[in-house]
Design a protein around this motif. Structure first.
Motif, mmCIF file in Angstrom:
data_model
loop_
_atom_site.group_PDB
_atom_site.id
_atom_site.type_symbol
_atom_site.label_atom_id
_atom_site.label_comp_id
_atom_site.label_asym_id
_atom_site.label_seq_id
_atom_site.Cartn_x
_atom_site.Cartn_y
_atom_site.Cartn_z
ATOM 1 N N TYR A 172 0.813 -1.216 0.000
ATOM 2 C CA TYR A 172 0.000 0.000 0.000
ATOM 3 C C TYR A 172 0.852 1.274 0.000
ATOM 4 C CZ TYR A 172 -3.295 -3.518 1.669
ATOM 5 O OH TYR A 172 -4.046 -4.655 1.807
ATOM 6 N N THR A 173 2.140 1.143 -0.232
ATOM 7 C CA THR A 173 3.018 2.311 -0.246
ATOM 8 C C THR A 173 2.856 3.051 -1.571
ATOM 9 O OG1 THR A 173 4.620 1.215 1.192
ATOM 10 C CG2 THR A 173 5.393 3.117 -0.057
ATOM 11 N N VAL A 174 2.549 4.350 -1.501
ATOM 12 C CA VAL A 174 2.292 5.133 -2.702
ATOM 13 C C VAL A 174 3.416 6.145 -2.913
ATOM 14 C CG1 VAL A 174 -0.204 4.884 -2.613
ATOM 15 C CG2 VAL A 174 0.879 6.775 -1.391
ATOM 16 N N ILE B 167 0.669 6.363 4.072
ATOM 17 C CA ILE B 167 -0.529 6.981 4.629
ATOM 18 C C ILE B 167 -1.724 6.043 4.618
ATOM 19 C CG2 ILE B 167 -1.132 8.058 2.412
ATOM 20 C CD1 ILE B 167 -2.321 10.390 4.024
ATOM 21 N N PHE B 168 -1.829 5.190 3.596
ATOM 22 C CA PHE B 168 -2.984 4.291 3.535
ATOM 23 C C PHE B 168 -2.905 3.236 4.632
ATOM 24 C CE2 PHE B 168 -3.450 6.162 -0.647
ATOM 25 C CZ PHE B 168 -4.816 6.260 -0.757
ATOM 26 N N GLU B 169 -1.714 2.704 4.880
ATOM 27 C CA GLU B 169 -1.553 1.734 5.953
ATOM 28 C C GLU B 169 -1.955 2.346 7.296
ATOM 29 O OE1 GLU B 169 0.039 -2.073 7.508
ATOM 30 O OE2 GLU B 169 -0.849 -1.354 5.656
ATOM 31 N N ARG B 170 -1.587 3.595 7.506
ATOM 32 C CA ARG B 170 -1.940 4.273 8.756
ATOM 33 C C ARG B 170 -3.446 4.559 8.823
ATOM 34 N NH1 ARG B 170 0.522 9.154 8.499
ATOM 35 N NH2 ARG B 170 1.789 8.834 6.642
ATOM 36 N N THR B 171 -4.031 4.880 7.670
ATOM 37 C CA THR B 171 -5.484 5.099 7.628
ATOM 38 C C THR B 171 -6.236 3.805 7.922
ATOM 39 O OG1 THR B 171 -5.213 6.889 6.022
ATOM 40 C CG2 THR B 171 -7.398 5.883 6.188
ATOM 41 N N PHE B 172 -5.751 2.704 7.359
ATOM 42 C CA PHE B 172 -6.386 1.410 7.615
ATOM 43 C C PHE B 172 -6.369 1.079 9.108
ATOM 44 C CE2 PHE B 172 -5.011 -0.279 3.170
ATOM 45 C CZ PHE B 172 -5.896 0.602 2.568
ATOM 46 N N ASP C 184 -6.794 -9.752 -4.777
ATOM 47 C CA ASP C 184 -7.707 -10.113 -5.856
ATOM 48 C C ASP C 184 -8.367 -8.890 -6.472
ATOM 49 O OD1 ASP C 184 -8.850 -10.258 -3.147
ATOM 50 O OD2 ASP C 184 -10.748 -10.516 -4.183
ATOM 51 N N VAL C 185 -8.670 -7.869 -5.652
ATOM 52 C CA VAL C 185 -9.262 -6.646 -6.199
ATOM 53 C C VAL C 185 -8.239 -5.930 -7.073
ATOM 54 C CG1 VAL C 185 -10.188 -4.372 -5.626
ATOM 55 C CG2 VAL C 185 -10.937 -6.384 -4.353
ATOM 56 N N ARG C 186 -6.999 -5.882 -6.604
ATOM 57 C CA ARG C 186 -5.955 -5.248 -7.414
ATOM 58 C C ARG C 186 -5.756 -6.001 -8.726
ATOM 59 N NH1 ARG C 186 -0.407 -3.256 -4.720
ATOM 60 N NH2 ARG C 186 -2.014 -2.114 -3.587
ATOM 61 N N SER C 187 -5.707 -7.322 -8.669
ATOM 62 C CA SER C 187 -5.487 -8.092 -9.889
ATOM 63 C C SER C 187 -6.671 -7.984 -10.838
ATOM 64 C CB SER C 187 -5.220 -9.566 -9.547
ATOM 65 O OG SER C 187 -6.348 -10.161 -8.936
ATOM 66 N N SER C 188 -7.891 -7.847 -10.302
ATOM 67 C CA SER C 188 -9.055 -7.704 -11.185
ATOM 68 C C SER C 188 -9.004 -6.392 -11.951
ATOM 69 C CB SER C 188 -10.356 -7.809 -10.391
ATOM 70 O OG SER C 188 -10.533 -6.676 -9.549
ATOM 71 N N GLN C 189 -8.490 -5.319 -11.307
ATOM 72 C CA GLN C 189 -8.321 -4.058 -12.008
ATOM 73 C C GLN C 189 -7.295 -4.194 -13.121
ATOM 74 O OE1 GLN C 189 -10.193 -1.185 -11.314
ATOM 75 N NE2 GLN C 189 -11.262 -2.663 -10.161
ATOM 76 N N ASN D 60 -1.781 2.723 -7.290
ATOM 77 C CA ASN D 60 -2.645 3.905 -7.216
ATOM 78 C C ASN D 60 -4.058 3.614 -7.714
ATOM 79 O OD1 ASN D 60 -0.386 5.157 -6.281
ATOM 80 N ND2 ASN D 60 -0.246 6.694 -7.894
ATOM 81 N N GLY D 61 -4.165 2.865 -8.816
ATOM 82 C CA GLY D 61 -5.486 2.532 -9.351
ATOM 83 C C GLY D 61 -6.292 1.701 -8.370
ATOM 84 N N HIS D 62 -5.621 0.745 -7.720
ATOM 85 C CA HIS D 62 -6.289 -0.096 -6.730
ATOM 86 C C HIS D 62 -6.817 0.749 -5.575
ATOM 87 C CE1 HIS D 62 -5.726 -3.287 -3.322
ATOM 88 N NE2 HIS D 62 -7.005 -3.089 -3.591
ATOM 89 N N LEU D 63 -6.000 1.660 -5.065
ATOM 90 C CA LEU D 63 -6.402 2.455 -3.918
ATOM 91 C C LEU D 63 -7.506 3.454 -4.271
ATOM 92 C CD1 LEU D 63 -2.909 2.968 -2.266
ATOM 93 C CD2 LEU D 63 -4.720 1.369 -1.613
ATOM 94 N N LYS D 64 -7.530 3.909 -5.518
ATOM 95 C CA LYS D 64 -8.626 4.776 -5.951
ATOM 96 C C LYS D 64 -9.948 4.005 -5.946
ATOM 97 C CE LYS D 64 -5.982 7.962 -8.873
ATOM 98 N NZ LYS D 64 -5.704 8.399 -10.264
ATOM 99 N N VAL D 65 -9.904 2.759 -6.410
ATOM 100 C CA VAL D 65 -11.104 1.919 -6.385
ATOM 101 C C VAL D 65 -11.536 1.682 -4.944
ATOM 102 C CG1 VAL D 65 -11.976 -0.407 -6.847
ATOM 103 C CG2 VAL D 65 -10.667 0.802 -8.597
ATOM 104 N N LEU D 66 -10.578 1.394 -4.074
ATOM 105 C CA LEU D 66 -10.899 1.174 -2.658
ATOM 106 C C LEU D 66 -11.607 2.391 -2.068
ATOM 107 C CD1 LEU D 66 -8.499 -0.387 -0.035
ATOM 108 C CD2 LEU D 66 -9.865 1.611 0.527
ATOM 109 N N MET D 67 -11.063 3.566 -2.316
ATOM 110 C CA MET D 67 -11.654 4.771 -1.746
ATOM 111 C C MET D 67 -13.038 5.055 -2.314
ATOM 112 S SD MET D 67 -8.483 7.459 -1.312
ATOM 113 C CE MET D 67 -8.008 7.404 -3.042
#
Length: 361
Positions: free
Chosen positions: A51-53, A63-68, A110-115, A172-179
């Motif tokens: 999750y490091t951006v 920041i995402f790891e800390r948000t999680f 799996d969500v990242r790989s589906s993207q 980045n694309g994965h985390l945008k989908v997550l958000m």
């Protein structure tokens, strides 16, 4: 500038402890099940910098790891109360678990790989519909040189193979989908009907995909299962408890209260099989248990059932070769309105394709 390297949990560490022994050890079974070993809950399901951006200035952030972690703290308290026998949940712990279950589903590999698979399929169809001549034009224009027929054939075969080109997963694309999906999914779960199953003797497993979206047996596999098409979300909460979350429109009584049910051997087997079937690469269970006996264990990295989608549209001469201008008009999209966006064509394909992993020639 030093590169930030962090060990990041794809499955929450506090959650995995519910399947561990007093020494916080789990047994990790590697699909398809012929290898297993003991691992600590702090080392299970860890991927470096998942999750490091990279920020615009080139620096790296966790920041995402800390948000999680801010979502995980109240969820850990809520989960502990359920494991200890509390049911049903008050609004606050229910909301905390809903937020965590949504996060746990969306944060996974799996969500990242589906993207990535979706992007590769889009490239495949864009190139395949346009044809070899259009592909040659794109490459030669971008590289300012003439390519041979042999090189063109090699590029064509790789770009139009089932599943499309091999691409690097995009953080980045994965985390945008997550958000974009997290709040909506958590509210959807919060408003659903929850049933907790408790077991006194039978043991449950979990996996690197602990949130299983289930559907009826006759559901067409090629349609794919999404958040709003699943009939239920199944989550093992510990080796002795699991929760099934059903959207209200999938239940016989939309106003029914949450249930608590004493689990049977048959229910435990059914839950375990569903969790195992949804696993990506790893299954986890308590070291003293043997819950996988008699279960079907799938191969890791199973082939995408949609990998061949659109194969009939891929033609070396291009899908619309030989059609007159009048005939082509029938396939042209209507004039876009102010809020419409143009569909992707091969002219929009950046070359070289970002993140593409080319096979050896």
């Amino acid at each position: 500038m030093a590169k930030l390297v962090r060990r990041q949990h794809v499955v929450s560490q506090f959650y995995l402890k519910g399947f561990a022994n007093e020494a916080n050890q789990l047994r990790r079974v590697v699909l398809p099940g012929d290898k297993s070993h003991i691992v600590s809950s702090s080392d299970a399901s860890v991927i470096r910098d998942f999750y490091t951006v990279t920020l615009p200035d080139g620096s790296q952030s966790d920041i995402f790891e800390r948000t999680f972690s801010e979502i995980e703290k109240p969820a850990a308290d809520a989960l502990r109360s359920v494991r200890e026998g509390e049911w049903s949940l008050r609004d606050e712990p229910r909301a905390a678990l809903s937020l965590w279950i949504a996060l746990q589903h969306l944060r996974g590999e799996d969500v990242r790989s589906s993207q990535t698979q979706f992007k590769a399929t889009l490239i495949r169809l864009t190139v395949g519909v346009s044809g070899k001549a259009a592909l040659r034009e794109i490459i030669e224009k971008a590289e300012a040189r003439t390519i041979s027929d042999e090189e063109l054939e090699w590029e064509w075969q790789d770009l139009t193979k089932p599943g499309g080109p091999t691409l690097m997963p995009e953080i980045n694309g994965h985390l945008k989908v997550l958000m974009s999906l997290h709040n909506g999914m958590s509210r959807y779960l919060y408003d659903a009907h929850w049933t907790v199953f408790r077991f006194t003797r039978r043991a449950l497993v979990t996996s690197d995909r602990p949130v299983a979206m289930t559907v009826a047996p006759d559901y067409p596999p090629e349609h794919g299962v999404g958040i709003f098409t699943a009939d239920a979300f199944l989550v093992p909460l510990s080796r002795r408890a699991a929760v099934m979350i059903q959207p209200r429109d999938r239940t016989p009584d939309a106003n029914a209260p949450d249930f608590e049910i004493a689990g049977t051997a048959m229910v435990a087997r059914s839950i375990n099989q569903e969790i195992v079937r949804h696993a990506s690469r790893s299954i986890y269970h308590h070291p003293d248990d043997s819950p996988l006996e008699g279960l079907y264990l799938p191969q890791p990295g199973r082939r995408d059932p949609n990998a061949d989608i659109g194969s009939g549209l891929i033609k070396e001469e291009g899908l619309f070769a030989g059609l007159s201008k009048e005939q082509l008009k029938a396939f042209s999209p209507p004039s876009p309105s102010a809020n419409d966006s143009k569909g992707m064509t091969i002219k929009d394909l950046p070359w070289p394709i970002p993140g593409r992993i080319k096979p050896e020639r």
